[in-house]
Design a protein around this motif. Structure first.
Motif, PDB file in Angstrom:
ATOM      1  N   VAL A 114       0.837  -1.200   0.000  1.00 59.54           N
ATOM      2  CA  VAL A 114       0.000   0.000   0.000  1.00 59.54           C
ATOM      3  C   VAL A 114       0.870   1.248   0.000  1.00 59.54           C
ATOM      4  O   VAL A 114       0.685   2.181  -0.792  1.00 59.54           O
ATOM      5  CB  VAL A 114      -0.951  -0.001   1.215  1.00 59.54           C
ATOM      6  CG1 VAL A 114      -1.611   1.362   1.379  1.00 59.54           C
ATOM      7  CG2 VAL A 114      -2.004  -1.082   1.054  1.00 59.54           C
ATOM      8  N   LEU A 115       1.859   1.280   0.891  1.00 59.92           N
ATOM      9  CA  LEU A 115       2.708   2.464   1.004  1.00 59.92           C
ATOM     10  C   LEU A 115       3.677   2.586  -0.172  1.00 59.92           C
ATOM     11  O   LEU A 115       4.114   3.691  -0.508  1.00 59.92           O
ATOM     12  CB  LEU A 115       3.476   2.427   2.324  1.00 59.92           C
ATOM     13  CG  LEU A 115       2.592   2.526   3.572  1.00 59.92           C
ATOM     14  CD1 LEU A 115       3.425   2.343   4.827  1.00 59.92           C
ATOM     15  CD2 LEU A 115       1.872   3.865   3.614  1.00 59.92           C
ATOM     16  N   PHE A 116       4.018   1.460  -0.810  1.00 57.41           N
ATOM     17  CA  PHE A 116       4.871   1.512  -1.996  1.00 57.41           C
ATOM     18  C   PHE A 116       4.140   2.175  -3.163  1.00 57.41           C
ATOM     19  O   PHE A 116       4.748   2.879  -3.979  1.00 57.41           O
ATOM     20  CB  PHE A 116       5.293   0.098  -2.423  1.00 57.41           C
ATOM     21  CG  PHE A 116       6.620  -0.340  -1.870  1.00 57.41           C
ATOM     22  CD1 PHE A 116       6.735  -1.533  -1.173  1.00 57.41           C
ATOM     23  CD2 PHE A 116       7.749   0.438  -2.033  1.00 57.41           C
ATOM     24  CE1 PHE A 116       7.957  -1.942  -0.654  1.00 57.41           C
ATOM     25  CE2 PHE A 116       8.978   0.041  -1.524  1.00 57.41           C
ATOM     26  CZ  PHE A 116       9.076  -1.149  -0.831  1.00 57.41           C
ATOM     27  N   THR A 117       2.833   1.933  -3.265  1.00 63.17           N
ATOM     28  CA  THR A 117       2.090   2.363  -4.454  1.00 63.17           C
ATOM     29  C   THR A 117       1.371   3.689  -4.281  1.00 63.17           C
ATOM     30  O   THR A 117       0.781   4.185  -5.231  1.00 63.17           O
ATOM     31  CB  THR A 117       1.050   1.288  -4.834  1.00 63.17           C
ATOM     32  OG1 THR A 117       0.185   1.049  -3.708  1.00 63.17           O
ATOM     33  CG2 THR A 117       1.732   0.004  -5.229  1.00 63.17           C
ATOM     34  N   VAL A 118       1.371   4.254  -3.083  1.00 58.03           N
ATOM     35  CA  VAL A 118       0.706   5.537  -2.853  1.00 58.03           C
ATOM     36  C   VAL A 118       1.756   6.555  -2.447  1.00 58.03           C
ATOM     37  O   VAL A 118       2.512   6.328  -1.503  1.00 58.03           O
ATOM     38  CB  VAL A 118      -0.374   5.418  -1.749  1.00 58.03           C
ATOM     39  CG1 VAL A 118      -1.051   6.760  -1.531  1.00 58.03           C
ATOM     40  CG2 VAL A 118      -1.406   4.365  -2.122  1.00 58.03           C
TER      41      VAL A 118
END
Length: 533
Positions: free
Chosen positions: A68-72
């Protein structure tokens, strides 16, 4: 020290081959967070999150948090640098956020640091002002709206003051995605104990059936605590006896508009809350707040009957004299105890008390959705195609041809501008430009070819009809538009129209994207004027 927790790593311990563990920042039953540094990146400071549980389910959850944090990408979310497993533990390496969490801010502002115990009628103002809370949390609401708008939706499930950091420059950052869930309405969450924080978790979270509206409840509970210094009662307790105190009885400085928004956000049943984070923000601010293509509804102002609640009657003490509420407040009346449907709760907990249900449409006015990129692109593209065709039909010259290209660029830019005028990514403007390019091209050629055929038959009629192929060729040479030879002269290609069409799509996207950037900049400037101090 809790002896049941695993021992913390010693400062200086190396994990992952090049990460050096520093002082312990925080720990709990499921993991710990350390300050650390990355020796391969010039000793870059970072936060290293250690997860004790490395069962397949726990590992999937940790990888989900990382993904989640990689893609946002947002300044209101921590950046993730790395994720790995070392000696039976899972580690997540993230950006180190300097600052205090909002729970620490709240503790510093209340007597003796006692949080969540305020009583009605005993304070003239809350620990945090309404302006402060909105400036801190509206950007977080926007980030959550983006996560909820994904397919499937990403749900945080652990929103609370302790998971929102406030940096020295006033930026808020939402952390701890350890309970993040990809929404699946047909499947309940299995890790029930981990997923519940009393006071902040909604009723459906006790049974594992969470959705985007669960985050709305948690965000409303966070605002409620910061504004009043009173923790909302646990949702499970509220299902039997609802003792939720109206916010303005705890802090008279809260505006009626914000109170109404919080009470609806804290509705016990999910279908009685706001349908989206953007709708929640709109109710809090009393203004248009659209970030995505979603139908939303606006909250009507308080009526003479006060708040039409969704739970049991509240027996609330009167506010202190001489500070009466500036608008009529009617607590939940006994006449509203007939309609609430039963709720499914864990066995052995008893049955929830009866209560009211909100009738559809109580005090809400439907609003049109934000125009989509395809709709705006088709509209402006069709208009440009018609005008371009009429321009060249009137006079098929090179000048009009280039005027038509310039006209198209203007319409591509307008399609992107209008698409993002009230929010959304600038890439939506580029998409609108592509739609405008395709539709304008199709519309132009349909109209122009029809006009060309009509003109050809008129010339043949002047010749006395079709008598020979030579006459048809002569008539075609007479009506053949000169501008069709321009692409060959410019490109020198065998198929100049195909080259022009491909280049046209690229130009359409670029001008649409520029329009999207302009529209998005205007939207952000407007929001900053309304929401920030």
């Amino acid at each position: 020290m809790n002896m049941s927790l695993p021992l913390a790593l010693d400062p200086g311990t190396v994990v992952g081959g090049h990460y050096i563990i520093g002082p312990l920042i925080n720990n709990g039953g499921f993991g710990a967070v350390y300050r650390g540094c990355d020796t391969t990146e010039g000793n870059r400071q970072c936060a290293i999150k250690e997860t004790y549980d490395v069962t397949p389910a726990a590992r999937r959850q940790a990888l989900m948090e990382a993904s989640v944090l990689f893609t946002v990408r947002s300044k209101h979310l921590p950046e993730v640098y790395d994720a790995f497993e070392d000696k039976g533990r899972f580690y997540l390496v993230m950006q180190l956020i300097e600052g205090r969490n909002l729970l620490e801010v709240l503790k510093s502002r209340v007597p003796a640091g006692t949080v969540g115990t305020a009583e009605p009628g005993r304070q003239q103002h809350g620990p945090c002002t309404e302006q402060e809370v909105l400036s801190w949390l509206l950007p977080i609401i926007e980030v959550l709206q983006q996560l909820h708008s994904r397919q499937p939706a990403i749900i945080h499930r652990d929103i609370k003051p302790g998971n929102i950091l406030l940096t020295p420059d006033g930026t808020t950052v939402l952390v701890d995605f350890g309970l993040t869930k990809i929404e699946d309405p047909k499947r309940a969450t299995q890790t029930l104990i981990k997923a519940v924080t009393e006071g902040f978790s909604p009723l459906e979270q006790y049974t594992g059936t969470t959705g985007p509206r669960s985050d709305i409840y948690s965000m409303a509970a966070t605002m409620y605590l910061l504004l009043t210094n009173r923790l909302p009662p646990p949702a499970l307790q509220r299902s039997y006896q609802d003792d939720l105190v109206a916010p303005r009885l705890l802090n008279p400085q809260i505006s009626p508009q914000v109170e109404m928004a919080l009470l609806r956000g804290l509705a016990l049943y999910a279908d009685q809350r706001f349908s989206s984070m953007s709708e929640f923000a709109e109710a809090l601010t009393g203004s248009d707040y659209h970030e995505h293509d979603e139908p939303t509804i606006a909250v009507a102002p308080p009526s003479q009957h006060g708040y039409s609640g969704t739970q049991q009657p509240l027996k609330l003490p009167a506010p202190p004299e001489p500070d009466p509420l500036p608008y009529p407040y009617v607590p939940y009346g006994p006449q509203m105890q007939q309609m609430r449907p039963p709720v499914q709760v864990p066995k052995g907990r008893g049955q929830p008390a009866p209560g009211p249900a909100i009738k559809p449409g109580y005090g809400y006015v439907p609003m049109r959705p934000l125009p989509s990129a395809s709709n705006q692109g088709c509209l402006w593209g069709m208009l440009q195609g018609v005008l371009g065709a009429l321009l060249l039909i009137s006079q098929t010259t090179a000048t009009n041809f280039y005027l038509g290209i310039g006209l198209g660029c203007v319409f591509y830019l307008l399609s992107g501008l209008v698409t993002t005028w009230r929010g959304g990514s600038s890439l939506r403007g580029g998409l609108a430009g592509i739609w405008a390019g395709v539709v304008s091209t199709v519309t132009f050629w349909i109209i122009f070819l029809v006009a060309l055929v009509v003109r050809l038959f008129n010339v043949l009629a002047d010749y006395g009809g079709i008598t020979s192929p030579e006459e048809v060729a002569a008539a075609w040479a007479k009506v053949y538009p000169p501008f069709l030879t321009l692409p060959t002269q410019v490109t020198g290609q065998a198929h100049p129209l195909l080259v022009f069409l491909g280049a046209g799509l690229v130009v359409a996207f670029l001008f649409g994207w520029i329009g999207g950037v302009l529209g998005n900049a205007r939207y952000k400037a407007k929001r900053q004027q309304k929401y920030l101090p």
